[in-house]
Design an enzyme around this catalytic site. Structure first.
Site, PDB file in Angstrom:
ATOM      1  N   ILE A 138       0.852  -1.207   0.000  1.00  0.00           N
ATOM      2  CA  ILE A 138       0.000   0.000   0.000  1.00  0.00           C
ATOM      3  C   ILE A 138       0.880   1.247   0.000  1.00  0.00           C
ATOM      4  O   ILE A 138       0.670   2.186  -0.766  1.00  0.00           O
ATOM      5  CB  ILE A 138      -0.948   0.013   1.212  1.00  0.00           C
ATOM      6  CG1 ILE A 138      -1.809  -1.257   1.216  1.00  0.00           C
ATOM      7  CG2 ILE A 138      -1.828   1.251   1.218  1.00  0.00           C
ATOM      8  CD1 ILE A 138      -2.733  -1.391   2.396  1.00  0.00           C
ATOM      9  N   THR A 190       0.120  -0.085   7.916  1.00  0.00           N
ATOM     10  CA  THR A 190       0.536  -1.362   8.502  1.00  0.00           C
ATOM     11  C   THR A 190      -0.730  -2.143   8.863  1.00  0.00           C
ATOM     12  O   THR A 190      -1.842  -1.672   8.662  1.00  0.00           O
ATOM     13  CB  THR A 190       1.336  -1.152   9.801  1.00  0.00           C
ATOM     14  OG1 THR A 190       0.422  -0.713  10.827  1.00  0.00           O
ATOM     15  CG2 THR A 190       2.412  -0.100   9.642  1.00  0.00           C
ATOM     16  N   LYS A 209      -7.172  -1.766  10.055  1.00  0.00           N
ATOM     17  CA  LYS A 209      -8.485  -1.905  10.711  1.00  0.00           C
ATOM     18  C   LYS A 209      -8.398  -2.021  12.222  1.00  0.00           C
ATOM     19  O   LYS A 209      -9.404  -1.930  12.907  1.00  0.00           O
ATOM     20  CB  LYS A 209      -9.160  -3.183  10.209  1.00  0.00           C
ATOM     21  CG  LYS A 209      -9.696  -3.078   8.810  1.00  0.00           C
ATOM     22  CD  LYS A 209     -10.422  -4.344   8.436  1.00  0.00           C
ATOM     23  CE  LYS A 209      -9.539  -5.349   7.724  1.00  0.00           C
ATOM     24  NZ  LYS A 209      -8.863  -4.949   6.524  1.00  0.00           N
ATOM     25  N   VAL A 223     -12.837  -0.406   5.255  1.00  0.00           N
ATOM     26  CA  VAL A 223     -13.945  -1.236   4.799  1.00  0.00           C
ATOM     27  C   VAL A 223     -14.021  -1.131   3.284  1.00  0.00           C
ATOM     28  O   VAL A 223     -14.265  -0.052   2.749  1.00  0.00           O
ATOM     29  CB  VAL A 223     -15.284  -0.742   5.420  1.00  0.00           C
ATOM     30  CG1 VAL A 223     -16.436  -1.601   4.928  1.00  0.00           C
ATOM     31  CG2 VAL A 223     -15.216  -0.767   6.939  1.00  0.00           C
ATOM     32  N   ALA A 263     -11.613  -1.330   0.977  1.00  0.00           N
ATOM     33  CA  ALA A 263     -10.478  -0.617   0.348  1.00  0.00           C
ATOM     34  C   ALA A 263     -10.896   0.751  -0.186  1.00  0.00           C
ATOM     35  O   ALA A 263     -11.378   1.582   0.572  1.00  0.00           O
ATOM     36  CB  ALA A 263      -9.849  -1.487  -0.728  1.00  0.00           C
ATOM     37  N   LEU A 320     -13.379   1.663  -1.978  1.00  0.00           N
ATOM     38  CA  LEU A 320     -14.805   1.935  -2.214  1.00  0.00           C
ATOM     39  C   LEU A 320     -15.336   2.956  -1.205  1.00  0.00           C
ATOM     40  O   LEU A 320     -15.023   2.863  -0.018  1.00  0.00           O
ATOM     41  CB  LEU A 320     -15.624   0.635  -2.078  1.00  0.00           C
ATOM     42  CG  LEU A 320     -15.297  -0.487  -3.063  1.00  0.00           C
ATOM     43  CD1 LEU A 320     -16.161  -1.709  -2.771  1.00  0.00           C
ATOM     44  CD2 LEU A 320     -15.552  -0.002  -4.488  1.00  0.00           C
ATOM     45  N   GLU A 357      -5.176 -15.432   1.578  1.00  0.00           N
ATOM     46  CA  GLU A 357      -3.969 -15.346   2.407  1.00  0.00           C
ATOM     47  C   GLU A 357      -3.196 -16.642   2.158  1.00  0.00           C
ATOM     48  O   GLU A 357      -3.773 -17.623   1.654  1.00  0.00           O
ATOM     49  CB  GLU A 357      -4.379 -15.259   3.889  1.00  0.00           C
ATOM     50  CG  GLU A 357      -5.128 -13.999   4.279  1.00  0.00           C
ATOM     51  CD  GLU A 357      -4.295 -12.742   4.142  1.00  0.00           C
ATOM     52  OE1 GLU A 357      -3.092 -12.783   4.466  1.00  0.00           O
ATOM     53  OE2 GLU A 357      -4.840 -11.720   3.678  1.00  0.00           O
ATOM     54  N   LYS A 382     -14.787  -5.801   9.444  1.00  0.00           N
ATOM     55  CA  LYS A 382     -15.346  -4.708   8.633  1.00  0.00           C
ATOM     56  C   LYS A 382     -16.799  -4.461   9.033  1.00  0.00           C
ATOM     57  O   LYS A 382     -17.252  -3.319   9.116  1.00  0.00           O
ATOM     58  CB  LYS A 382     -15.248  -5.039   7.154  1.00  0.00           C
ATOM     59  CG  LYS A 382     -13.800  -5.144   6.691  1.00  0.00           C
ATOM     60  CD  LYS A 382     -13.714  -5.606   5.262  1.00  0.00           C
ATOM     61  CE  LYS A 382     -12.285  -5.966   4.892  1.00  0.00           C
ATOM     62  NZ  LYS A 382     -12.189  -6.735   3.676  1.00  0.00           N
TER      63      LYS A 382
END
Ligand code: ADP
Ligand code: ASP
Ligand code: MG
Length: 819
Positions: A477, A557, A581, A611, A613, A615, A669, A684
């Site tokens: 990011i 992070t 988050k 929540v 990314a 959007l 993942e 989220k």
């Protein structure tokens, strides 16, 4: 005739003095010239140091004397030859021995009066003027040394004397009118009627120049210094300050009284009275036009910009005298001012509120204890009877003055000023504005002086508005974010006059810090191994100690430690943008602490990317709520991985095979169980629930895990994927059953009436979720206004570029609030 004054830096070494010769030669084309010089740079400080050392007794002062001698001898050797050199050396020898005698006397008596101090400090100008006049003569420019002690007549305030203009004028005319060579006059010094040496206060050579210029009716008084002119603020403190082409006498006077060292505070007055322009020029850059200080016509004075310049004074204290017994009692203020005047204490700033319960005064820090003693004595009775409750001295403060002729009658200047300070968390201790509306002065903590100067300068001047960004995390990011900031830098600076300066980056091993901005084309090489503690606390301490204005901390992070630092950042008035988050979905305690800190701070906190990314989910939710809509239900899919699995499942196929496909395509993942557990999805939804105002925790989210219990625990991923086949039939059945009823299955969440639930469920094919493709995310808002057709936000809900885009948008939102 023009007067040319050269400051200490302009004559600092042989090269500079040769340069001065050229400036003088040029000036001679425009008519006769009178030169005024300061001491060589640092010499007045050395003399003061020698005096203070001598006063402690012993012979240590001799070392300083040797330094002074060396400095001048070096100049003579560089500039002069033959007989001239010998003559000047002889002069230096004689005068140095006189200085040695005075210092010896001080060391024996261990007493340094203002009188002896002024005498000692007068030697600097005597040395420099003698050397320069001899050098000019040697170079064929007829010049003569003039000691101003024979011309400038003052009172007996030896260290900061007032000039007797009438008496001085007589002497000046007698000595300088019709001079047949260029007089090189010692600046800064004069003499009292009793013949003792006085000085005009630090920086006083400017004053000498304007006194002489005004008496002799000069065409112009040129102050040659080390900067391009009178700047909008001290260029050493405000990088974007710029030289003003012209300013009025009144503005120059206000600015120099409030600390603009480029001109002595008293220097303007004589020139203004005589109507002679003062120009500030750079001896190191004589081509620059400089600043013209003169009487401006009303059109010129009323420039488009209400503020002309800023200046500040650091070494002051604030005396505060307060008590309810002062209200309506006449004479307290007058006794206060008379007492300070009797003790020769100069008041820099006064502020009294209309309730009359307190009066605040700023004075020079060196006079603080003298003032306190004098006032304790003066008001002993009132203090005893508690009519005056306290008389305090506040240390470590600074005064800043915002000056401009056009401020008068220009509403909104104060509002703008204090709003800027407020947004940067700068506490204003006291304020004063004169009725001429040309100067608003305010007192703040010294620690905030540079920050205040810079943010106020940016907010009133055309200099580019800066936002200082410190990033935590150097992963996907962050690198996408840096790329976006770099690529849009030009557009933002041209289009929005905004400069996003990335001043810091850190991960747990490496760090880069640079107030002027890290090179975004090569930020990887700027990162250096961290020294000392490699904690977030250490990074924050470094950010805070820089105390830059408009600071935004950006968390890229996934660290709980970094999230735990948000309250502290907000309390320090540092805004936060986070893609992490673990703050908003952390413990209730942390969530509440962040909100409390936010409420008591002027900083902002944005977390749109928590929540979905990039959007616009949080913003949409807040817009709906703030505009009075009632949110009845939120449904949605907020996991790209789970979205993909169920979208594929709908087309037919075994669950475990689709999970494997997703893993192979990099949508999961490394261990797909992390996605299948639904934990990230639940976080989220937790944030959305809290955003709706429900006091909920992670445990309150009912979240169905798609990992069968017996497949939890330690197990290689490959083994897990093989064993997951045990659920294939179950999903197959569900899918068939749903299809038979004209429905579909999905893993989706819902918040309804404070309850949040995430599970596999059957949905009608008309539900927007049934139309999802690939890894798309979706949030469906059913509200009073969006009832029959709910409001849908849909799109990619993960990925470095879109998340960074969301973070960047949050940074720009905060920037538009700050600047
Ligand atoms: P000199 O030795 O030539 O008299 P000074 O050091 O007294 O020079 O004054 C010049 C310095 O004043 C500059 O180097 C600058 O740092 C400082 N300064 C403070 N405020 C201003 C301002 N508004 N414009 C220009 N210079 C300023
Ligand atoms: N030499 C004196 C000082 O340093 C006066 C001056 O520079 O104008 O304060
Ligand atoms: Mg000066």
């Amino acid at each position: 005739m023009n007067v040319l004054k050269f400051g200490g830096t302009s004559i600092e070494n042989g090269k500079r003095i040769r340069n001065v010769l050229n400036i003088i030669r040029d000036a001679m084309h425009d008519g006769p010239v009178i030169v005024v010089v300061s001491a060589i740079r640092k010499v007045t400080d050395l003399l003061l140091d020698a005096a203070l050392t001598a006063c402690r007794g012993g012979g240590d002062y001799k070392e300083k004397l040797v330094d002074i001698e060396r400095l001048h001898t070096a100049l003579v050797e560089d500039l002069l030859t033959g007989e001239k050199a010998e003559d000047v050396q002889r002069y230096l020898c004689g005068v140095l021995s006189e200085l040695g005698d005075v210092l010896h006397g001080v060391s024996l008596l261990r007493e340094l009066s203002e009188k002896s101090s002024a005498l000692i400090m007068s030697f600097g100008e005597r040395f420099s003027a003698y050397i320069i006049s001899s050098y000019l003569s040697q170079e064929g420019v007829a010049a003569s040394y003039v000691d101003a002690r024979g011309m400038i007549v003052t009172d007996t305030s030896h260290g900061d004397a007032r000039v007797d203009m009438e008496a001085s004028a007589l002497q000046i005319r007698e000595r300088l009118n019709n001079a047949d060579s260029i007089p090189v006059v010692t600046g800064y010094i004069g003499s009292a009627p009793d013949g003792t040496v006085t000085t005009l206060g630090r920086g006083g050579s400017d004053y000498t120049a304007t006194i002489i210029g005004s008496v002799l009716g000069a065409g112009e008084i040129q102050i040659w210094t080390d900067v391009d002119g009178f700047f909008s603020a001290d260029p050493k403190r405000v990088r974007d300050a710029y030289a003003l082409p012209f300013i009025s006498y009144a503005e120059a006077m206000e600015l120099s009284h409030a600390g603009a060292k480029v001109l002595h505070p008293y220097a303007v007055h004589p020139a203004m009275k005589a109507g002679i322009p003062i120009t500030i020029r750079n001896s190191m850059n004589p081509g620059a036009p400089g600043t013209r200080i003169e009487k401006l016509s009303s059109e010129e004075a009323v420039s488009a910009r209400p503020v002309t310049g800023l200046s500040s004074i650091s070494d002051i204290v604030l005396l505060n005298i307060s008590g309810s017994g002062m209200v309506g009692v006449p004479g307290i203020a007058s006794r206060l001012f008379s007492c300070l005047a009797r003790h020769m204490i100069n008041i820099i700033f006064i502020s009294q509120a209309s309730s009359e319960q307190s009066i605040s005064l700023a004075i020079n820090a060196l006079q603080a204890s003298k003032a306190q003693m004098a006032l304790d004595d003066e008001f002993a009775v009132e203090l005893g009877s508690r009519q005056i409750e306290s008389l305090t001295v506040r240390q470590d403060i600074s005064m800043i003055a915002v000056v401009g002729k056009s401020m008068s009658g220009h509403p909104g200047v104060s509002a703008h000023l204090f709003e800027t300070l407020g947004k940067n968390g700068i506490n204003v201790i006291a304020v004063a504005q004169g009725a001429n509306e040309m100067n608003i002065s305010f007192v703040i903590d010294s620690h905030d002086e540079d920050k205040a100067l810079n943010c106020v300068h940016e907010s009133f001047f055309l200099s580019r508005r800066k936002v200082h960004v410190f990033i935590a995390g150097t992963g996907t990011i962050s690198s996408s974010l840096i790329g976006q900031i770099r690529d849009h830098h030009e557009t933002l600076s041209v289009g929005k006059n905004l400069d996003i300066v990335v001043c810091g980056m850190a991960n747990t091993r490496m760090m880069a810090l640079n107030n002027e901005g890290i090179d975004l084309n090569d930020w990887q090489s700027a990162l250096q191994p961290r020294e000392g503690e490699r904690t977030i606390g250490d990074y924050l301490a470094r950010i805070r100690s820089r105390n830059l204005h408009n600071t935004i901390f950006v968390d890229c992070t996934a660290s709980a430690d970094v999230a735990a630092a948000y309250p502290e950042l907000l309390r320090s008035n540092i805004s936060v943008v986070t893609a992490n988050k673990l703050g908003m979905a952390g413990s209730w305690d942390l969530y509440e602490t962040i909100n409390d800190a936010l409420n008591s701070s002027n900083a902002k906190f944005l977390y749109e990317t928590n929540v979905g990314a990039g959007l616009p989910i949080i913003n949409t939710l807040n817009d709906l709520r703030n505009s009075g809509d009632k949110i009845l239900k939120i449904e949605g899919v907020l996991s790209g991985t789970l979205s993909y699995i169920f979208n594929e499942l709908r087309k037919g196929g075994a669950f475990s095979r689709i999970v494997r496909q997703a893993r192979d395509a990099g949508f999961t993942e490394p261990d797909p169980r992390e996605d299948l557990s639904g934990a990230d999805f639940a976080r989220k939804f937790l944030i959305l629930g809290r955003e709706l105002g429900f006091r909920i925790n992670y445990e309150d989210i009912q979240c169905e895990s798609l990992v069968p219990d017996h497949l939890m625990g330690q197990m290689p991923v490959e083994e897990f994927l093989e064993k997951l086949a045990c659920v294939d039939e179950e999903y197959d059945d569900m899918n068939r059953k749903a299809a038979a009823e004209g429905m579909t299955i999905a893993y989706a969440g819902e918040i309804n009436g404070g309850k949040a639930k995430i599970s596999v469920k059957m949905l009608p094919l008309s539900n927007p979720v049934a139309g999802l493709n690939g890894t798309e995310n979706m949030v469906v808002f059913t509200t009073d206004r969006y009832f029959d057709t709910p409001l849908v936000v849909k799109g990619p809900g993960a990925g470095g570029e879109v998340t960074a885009g969301g973070v960047f948008a949050d940074i720009l939102r905060i920037a538009s609030y700050l600047v």
